[in-house]
Design a protein around this motif. Sequence first.
Motif, PDB file in Angstrom:
ATOM      1  N   ASP A  94       0.833  -1.202   0.000  1.00  0.00           N
ATOM      2  CA  ASP A  94       0.000   0.000   0.000  1.00  0.00           C
ATOM      3  C   ASP A  94       0.868   1.252   0.000  1.00  0.00           C
ATOM      4  O   ASP A  94       0.551   2.244  -0.661  1.00  0.00           O
ATOM      5  N   ALA A  97       2.090   1.735  -3.463  1.00  0.00           N
ATOM      6  CA  ALA A  97       1.026   2.233  -4.342  1.00  0.00           C
ATOM      7  C   ALA A  97       0.855   3.741  -4.187  1.00  0.00           C
ATOM      8  O   ALA A  97       0.715   4.469  -5.180  1.00  0.00           O
ATOM      9  N   LEU A  98       0.874   4.230  -2.943  1.00  0.00           N
ATOM     10  CA  LEU A  98       0.735   5.663  -2.701  1.00  0.00           C
ATOM     11  C   LEU A  98       1.947   6.432  -3.236  1.00  0.00           C
ATOM     12  O   LEU A  98       1.809   7.534  -3.758  1.00  0.00           O
ATOM     13  N   GLU A  99       3.106   5.838  -3.123  1.00  0.00           N
ATOM     14  CA  GLU A  99       4.310   6.480  -3.651  1.00  0.00           C
ATOM     15  C   GLU A  99       4.258   6.572  -5.176  1.00  0.00           C
ATOM     16  O   GLU A  99       4.683   7.563  -5.761  1.00  0.00           O
ATOM     17  N   ARG A 100       3.729   5.519  -5.831  1.00  0.00           N
ATOM     18  CA  ARG A 100       3.590   5.549  -7.293  1.00  0.00           C
ATOM     19  C   ARG A 100       2.653   6.670  -7.715  1.00  0.00           C
ATOM     20  O   ARG A 100       2.860   7.316  -8.737  1.00  0.00           O
ATOM     21  N   ALA A 101       1.611   6.907  -6.921  1.00  0.00           N
ATOM     22  CA  ALA A 101       0.647   7.960  -7.254  1.00  0.00           C
ATOM     23  C   ALA A 101       1.286   9.337  -7.133  1.00  0.00           C
ATOM     24  O   ALA A 101       0.922  10.269  -7.850  1.00  0.00           O
ATOM     25  N   GLY A 102       2.255   9.470  -6.228  1.00  0.00           N
ATOM     26  CA  GLY A 102       2.963  10.738  -6.068  1.00  0.00           C
ATOM     27  C   GLY A 102       2.092  11.896  -5.621  1.00  0.00           C
ATOM     28  O   GLY A 102       2.393  13.050  -5.905  1.00  0.00           O
ATOM     29  N   ALA A 103       1.004  11.594  -4.908  1.00  0.00           N
ATOM     30  CA  ALA A 103       0.051  12.642  -4.515  1.00  0.00           C
ATOM     31  C   ALA A 103       0.531  13.465  -3.325  1.00  0.00           C
ATOM     32  O   ALA A 103       0.122  14.611  -3.159  1.00  0.00           O
TER      33      ALA A 103
END
Length: 202
Positions: A94, A97-103
């Motif tokens: 998880d 996944a958040l790191e890939r989103a870069g939000a």
Amino acid sequence: MPPRAVAGPEIERLIQLLGKLPGLGPRSARRAALALVKRRESLMEPLSAALTRAVETVRVCSECGNVDSRDPCTICTDATRDASLIIVVEDVSDLWALERAGAVSARYHVLGGTLSALDGIGPSDLNIESLIRRASDPAVKEVIIAVNATVDGQTTAHYLTEQLAACHVAVSRLAHGVPVGGELDYLDEGTLTAAIRQRRPF
């Protein structure tokens, strides 16, 4: 009658081990093993070396629970990240996944699962005590609980919210509802209900 072995014990062992990986069933494991054997020099040998190196160097971060080749991990030692914000996730996948989103550029905290009465997983089985300790740091202003929208995930979120109340930090959760690009006709009732309840002004 059990299936007969189609290769030597070494290859059968490789197939068995590959079959234990998430997303790989018996057929996929056989195809993966065959691909490795066929591409021994270009794929199997580098993979073997990478696995050996990973066994020697990869460790769990003592601060947040991420996996990395250093402790504290790369994220925890990144001075450019917002140290006032901690994002709580169930698992390392998880976090990735958040790191890939870069939000957002924040710190993380990996729980290692969710509370589950059926599976006998209680607060002491998760990485909760260290989260409370980290959230008690005056530098931390907000904790985002980013757990999955399952029954166990929601139970865990409620428990964490109660535990974090004494830390005097803002506690927020990920919004649930209509995904970007989603069509209402294809969504389940629970998602639609969450979207209506969490509506916001245009």
